[in-house]
Design a protein around this motif. Structure first.
Motif, PDB file in Angstrom:
ATOM      1  N   UNK A 140       0.967  -1.055  -0.046  1.00  0.00           N
ATOM      2  CA  UNK A 140       0.324   0.188   0.021  1.00  0.00           C
ATOM      3  C   UNK A 140       0.875   1.322   0.253  1.00  0.00           C
ATOM      4  N   UNK A 141       2.379   1.366   0.551  1.00  0.00           N
ATOM      5  CA  UNK A 141       2.549   2.135   0.949  1.00  0.00           C
ATOM      6  C   UNK A 141       3.580   2.762  -0.394  1.00  0.00           C
ATOM      7  N   UNK A 142       3.772   1.630  -1.135  1.00  0.00           N
ATOM      8  CA  UNK A 142       4.749   1.983  -2.325  1.00  0.00           C
ATOM      9  C   UNK A 142       3.651   2.646  -3.317  1.00  0.00           C
ATOM     10  N   UNK A 143       2.483   1.911  -3.497  1.00  0.00           N
ATOM     11  CA  UNK A 143       1.327   2.090  -4.183  1.00  0.00           C
ATOM     12  C   UNK A 143       1.095   3.444  -4.387  1.00  0.00           C
ATOM     13  N   UNK A 144       0.740   4.290  -2.971  1.00  0.00           N
ATOM     14  CA  UNK A 144       0.605   5.182  -2.359  1.00  0.00           C
ATOM     15  C   UNK A 144       1.443   6.836  -2.514  1.00  0.00           C
ATOM     16  N   UNK A 145       2.434   6.514  -2.838  1.00  0.00           N
ATOM     17  CA  UNK A 145       4.242   6.961  -3.462  1.00  0.00           C
ATOM     18  C   UNK A 145       4.403   7.266  -4.910  1.00  0.00           C
ATOM     19  N   UNK A 146       3.233   6.647  -5.498  1.00  0.00           N
ATOM     20  CA  UNK A 146       3.329   6.302  -7.075  1.00  0.00           C
ATOM     21  C   UNK A 146       2.681   8.331  -7.088  1.00  0.00           C
ATOM     22  N   UNK A 147       2.310   8.258  -6.091  1.00  0.00           N
ATOM     23  CA  UNK A 147       0.889   9.462  -6.505  1.00  0.00           C
ATOM     24  C   UNK A 147       1.542  10.632  -6.627  1.00  0.00           C
ATOM     25  N   UNK A 148       2.370  10.544  -5.638  1.00  0.00           N
ATOM     26  CA  UNK A 148       3.122  12.461  -5.778  1.00  0.00           C
ATOM     27  C   UNK A 148       3.586  13.204  -6.791  1.00  0.00           C
ATOM     28  N   UNK A 149       3.065  13.512  -7.261  1.00  0.00           N
ATOM     29  CA  UNK A 149       4.288  14.360  -8.488  1.00  0.00           C
ATOM     30  C   UNK A 149       5.722  14.446  -8.802  1.00  0.00           C
ATOM     31  N   UNK A 150       5.750  15.365  -7.121  1.00  0.00           N
ATOM     32  CA  UNK A 150       7.541  14.812  -7.243  1.00  0.00           C
ATOM     33  C   UNK A 150       7.469  14.673  -5.350  1.00  0.00           C
TER      34      UNK A 150
END
Length: 367
Positions: A140-150
């Motif tokens: 979950x944590x890795x997937x959420x990190x993909x949402x970041x613009x930068x």
């Protein structure tokens, strides 16, 4: 531009809180949202909003709240009029959901959650329950990190952890440290006004080694005592925390005097740093504001070879990077640091000062 800054929980002191203070100053029109706020005096009334967790017993039990945090962040009050979101994250704040895909989400990562990605350095990650749940939470944590613009990291050490954990690149922006304000005072003793604290200064040995942090096993202050014992120098340990009894027991076994200074004021802390011959910092830190502060007072720092704090030292000038954190290697580092020439603490300003942080963060957020 109106933005929203989100962070985990706000405490009365800590490195993340100092970063949050600076973010609030850099973006004065922004709102702030957190899980709960234990330092309401930090910001004007009405600027900080808290999650529903703040009204529950979970605010006193961080570890118990961890399974709920993703769901809380996915329901954070990100409004249509927020033009950007900046997450100051060291657990799950970067999970915050931004409904409008045109609104950028910037993440300033103090670290990916250590209890998930580096459990050997976080007691919470060692329990059987957390180890069993960790694979799911890592996904979950890795997937959420993909949402970041930068994503920005507070050190190269954390940038590398982000690459391993989240499979994302990150820009390194070191946290702000008041190096100029600390370094401009030639004698911090004059700014220690409390009579009890002045008596502490009067009772210090002429030459001593210092360690300072929260008293927890992870901070390894017992290694400061052991290393100083090997070189035959008195020790001053400053801070407070649950490990005090064990540290005092270790001090009683040492062959050198060990003094404890509990909960010193900032002025006393800086005076102690300034007066110490060497500041020893054994833990592996994501960044390490305290050793930067020690260098700002003009005192050399000895640390081990791993961690973000290594990046703050100019080897052979402002400190020594020991071969390991074994007491023998730290003792060798202390002896080398004692031989260093005095250095100009202004070398820290461009790398760690608050003005530099403001420039870099504004460039990162592009506001």
């Amino acid at each position: 531009m109106s933005g929203l800054i989100v962070t985990e929980w706000i405490e009365r002191s800590g490195g993340a809180e100092r970063v949050l203070d600076s973010m609030g100053e850099i973006f004065p029109d922004s709102e702030i949202y957190c899980l709960w706020n234990d330092a309401p005096e930090r910001f004007p009334n009405g600027r900080v909003a808290e999650s529903w967790l703040s009204r529950t017993p979970f605010r006193k039990h961080k570890a118990a709240s961890l399974p709920l945090l993703d769901a809380v962040w996915r329901r954070a009050p990100v409004r249509d009029d927020h033009e950007w979101v900046l997450a100051s994250s060291y657990v799950f704040a970067h999970h915050v959901k931004v409904p409008d895909p045109s609104v950028p989400k910037f993440v300033y990562a103090h670290t990916p959650a250590r209890y998930l990605w580096d459990p050997e350095s976080d007691d919470r990650g060692r329990s059987a329950l957390v180890r069993a749940a960790a694979p799911t939470f890592r996904c979950i944590d890795r997937r959420r990190a993909q949402e970041a613009t930068r994503i920005a990291a507070n050190s190269r050490f954390v940038r590398d952890r982000i690459a391993r954990a989240w499979q994302r690149d990150a820009t390194v922006i070191h946290p702000p440290v008041a190096v100029e304000a600390i370094g401009e005072k030639s004698d911090w003793r004059a700014h220690v006004l409390d009579p009890d604290e002045r008596r502490i200064l009067d009772g210090l040995p002429e030459t001593f080694v210092m360690g300072a942090s929260r008293f927890t096993p992870y901070k390894a202050l017992d290694l400061v005592i052991a290393a100083a014992d090997r070189v035959g120098l008195p020790v001053v340990i400053a801070g407070r925390g649950p490990d005090e009894r064990r540290l005092r027991a270790r001090a009683a076994e040492a062959g050198v005097p060990v003094s404890f200074v509990i909960a010193p004021s900032d002025a006393l802390m800086y005076a102690l740093m300034q007066l110490s011959a060497v500041f020893v910092f054994p833990p592996i830190e994501d960044f390490g504001i305290v050793p930067v502060e020690a260098q700002a007072t003009g005192t050399p720092v000895v640390t081990g070879p791993i961690g973000g704090q290594v990046e703050t030292i100019v080897p052979g000038v402002s400190g020594v990077i020991a071969a390991s954190t074994d007491p023998a290697d730290l003792a060798t580092g202390i002896e080398a640091a004692l031989r260093l020439a005095r250095f100009d603490s202004r070398i820290l300003s461009e790398r760690f000062g608050p003005e530099r942080f403001a420039r870099e963060l504004q460039r990162f957020v592009q506001v």
